[in-house]
Design a protein around this motif. Structure first.
Motif, PDB file in Angstrom:
ATOM      1  N   ALA A   1       2.015   0.032   2.606  1.00  0.00           N
ATOM      2  CA  ALA A   1       3.473   0.013   2.617  1.00  0.00           C
ATOM      3  C   ALA A   1       4.032  -0.628   3.871  1.00  0.00           C
ATOM      4  O   ALA A   1       3.411  -0.816   4.879  1.00  0.00           O
TER       5      ALA A   1
ATOM      6  N   THR B   1      -7.182  -1.176  -4.984  1.00  0.00           N
ATOM      7  CA  THR B   1      -6.711  -0.167  -4.091  1.00  0.00           C
ATOM      8  C   THR B   1      -5.171  -0.675  -3.886  1.00  0.00           C
ATOM      9  O   THR B   1      -4.697  -2.176  -4.125  1.00  0.00           O
ATOM     10  N   LEU B   2      -4.278   0.020  -3.550  1.00  0.00           N
ATOM     11  CA  LEU B   2      -2.830  -0.149  -3.261  1.00  0.00           C
ATOM     12  C   LEU B   2      -2.802  -1.086  -2.045  1.00  0.00           C
ATOM     13  O   LEU B   2      -3.579  -1.183  -1.260  1.00  0.00           O
TER      14      LEU B   2
ATOM     15  N   THR C   1       2.025  -1.242  -4.520  1.00  0.00           N
ATOM     16  CA  THR C   1       2.443  -1.154  -2.846  1.00  0.00           C
ATOM     17  C   THR C   1       2.563   0.459  -2.844  1.00  0.00           C
ATOM     18  O   THR C   1       3.447   1.091  -3.416  1.00  0.00           O
ATOM     19  N   GLU C   2       1.807   0.854  -1.773  1.00  0.00           N
ATOM     20  CA  GLU C   2       2.191   2.254  -1.399  1.00  0.00           C
ATOM     21  C   GLU C   2       3.620   2.534  -1.167  1.00  0.00           C
ATOM     22  O   GLU C   2       4.546   1.852  -0.804  1.00  0.00           O
TER      23      GLU C   2
ATOM     24  N   GLU D   1       4.953   2.655  -5.729  1.00  0.00           N
ATOM     25  CA  GLU D   1       4.056   2.727  -6.990  1.00  0.00           C
ATOM     26  C   GLU D   1       4.590   2.301  -8.435  1.00  0.00           C
ATOM     27  O   GLU D   1       4.060   1.822  -9.216  1.00  0.00           O
TER      28      GLU D   1
END
Length: 435
Positions: free
Chosen positions: A19, A15-16, A337-338, A341
């Protein structure tokens, strides 16, 4: 034995990462107030009551000066503009030299060029990556006018030694604190350790307003010069009665009321944001300290690091594989990372290529087609920017150092466990990479 993701195995994380989003209702509310007021900027580029800007600018400057315990704070539209203001206020001009770091954002070294002076690169410290006091001593000549120090990665420069060198040679110290707001050295805030300090407010800094910068100083004369350079100095000096015209060609480096309002709200969050980042780094260090090929960051004695990024040295001789091979395998275990990307996993080998190897310095061309200021009649001195000029910076960039950004709030210990487990997995299965 786990199969590494780079070889087709299962990733540590799927999963990311979250942010770094620090704009909240307080910023939205004050921006609405500014919009309702109808005053988005109140600067006038002439000698007038509004020469110093509108209510949000003035409030921000007062609050910033109070927060960092300095006499003057000056809001500008970027830290780059702040560096240029500082150069001008320092009286730097054609034929002068300014000592700079090779391992920093490019504007920290190009600032002297704006005033037709020559950047002279001093090497960095082996352990802390800031500009080296010993290297500075070896670069000073009778042409040296100032030193630009950089609190790189969030750690203050060697202020005691470098300030003593500057005092001995009557040099101005300009402190680029873009990456180190709230860092401390001997109890004083980074940015207040030299003659002029500069903070950045662009989007990936500890706090931000989109684009912006703040200059601080305790020197009344330097402060007034920087305010003039910020706002069309040449049009203002006569009305103000300012008689020293050196570098009084001004620019438009003005911050808007909206940016100032956002920064006022962000300033209130600085301490907790930094403290959370420090807590996350401490936790991750505890997880990584058992990996023999990694050397975790040092903190200078009597200093407090605020970790713009997390710098780590890689020991190829211990791992038996190259830094690139190791880091690419770690990145394959993780996710982006959100909101960022497209950048991939936020781990980078090195930091920036030593600046003197950029085309600008290799071709010795800045203004026009005649090689100015490098071949300017006011300089008349051979200058060579070549490989080997700053061997420590080159070694860090090309062989040993890597940095990552996975230590920013709202990362959790669970997120950091994934980061640590990716490094541990690659270390324990590095023979796969040999094969």
């Amino acid at each position: 034995m786990s199969i590494l993701a780079i070889n087709g195995g299962k990733k540590v994380r799927t999963t990311l990462f979250p942010a770094y989003k620090i704009i909240d209702k307080e910023e939205k509310e004050i921006v609405s107030e500014v919009l309702e007021s109808g005053i988005l900027s109140k600067f006038l580029g002439c000698w007038d009551e509004d020469f110093y800007g509108g209510p949000q600018i003035r409030a921000l400057e007062e609050e910033w000066a109070s927060y960092f315990d300095v006499k003057h704070a000056i809001a500008v539209n970027s830290a780059t503009s702040a560096l240029y203001c500082a150069m001008g206020a320092a009286g730097v001009g054609p034929g002068d030299e300014v000592i700079v770091s090779p391992y920093t954002m490019s504007a920290s070294a190009t600032a002297p060029l704006v005033y037709n002076a020559i950047p002279i690169f001093a090497d960095i410290e082996e352990d802390y990556y800031c500009i080296s006091a010993e290297s500075i001593k070896n670069r000073i000549t009778d042409r040296t006018k100032a030193i630009i120090v950089v609190d790189i990665f969030g750690l203050p420069y060697d202020a005691e030694r470098i300030n003593a060198i500057a005092k001995e040679h009557n040099l101005i110290v300009i402190e680029d604190t873009a990456q180190a707001p709230f860092a401390k050295y001997q109890g004083k805030f980074a940015g207040t350790l030299g003659d002029i300090g500069i903070y950045s407010l662009n989007y990936h800094k500890h706090i931000h307003c989109g684009e912006g910068g703040i200059i601080v100083t305790d020197n009344d004369d330097l402060a007034e010069r920087m305010r003039l350079i910020r706002n069309h100095a040449e049009a203002v000096v006569e009305g103000m009665g300012f008689h020293t015209l050196v570098n009084m060609v001004g620019f438009n480096y003005r911050m808007t009321e909206i940016e100032a309002a956002i920064t006022r709200m962000q300033l209130k969050k600085l301490a907790p944001l930094v403290e959370e980042r420090q807590r996350l780094v401490k936790y991750l260090n505890s997880k990584l300290q058992g990996i023999p090929c990694l050397e975790l960051p040092n903190e200078r004695i009597e200093s407090e690091h605020v970790y713009y990024v997390h710098p780590i040295k890689y020991k190829q001789e211990v791992a038996g594989i190259s830094r690139s091979t190791f880091i690419n395998a770690v990145k394959a275990e993780l996710m982006p990372t959100e909101l960022r990307e497209s950048e991939g996993v936020l781990i980078s080998e090195g930091y920036v290529k030593p600046l003197y190897l950029q085309p600008l310095y290799q071709k010795l061309t800045a203004y026009g087609d005649k090689g100015c200021p490098f071949n300017c009649n006011y300089y008349n001195k051979p200058i060579v920017y070549k490989e080997g000029l700053c061997p420590v910076a080159e070694k860090m960039h090309y062989h040993e150092l890597f940095t990552h950004e996975l230590i920013r709030p709202p990362m959790t210990y669970k997120d950091l466990d994934d980061v640590a487990n990716a490094f541990i997995k690659v270390w324990e299965n590095r023979r796969e990479l040999h094969e």
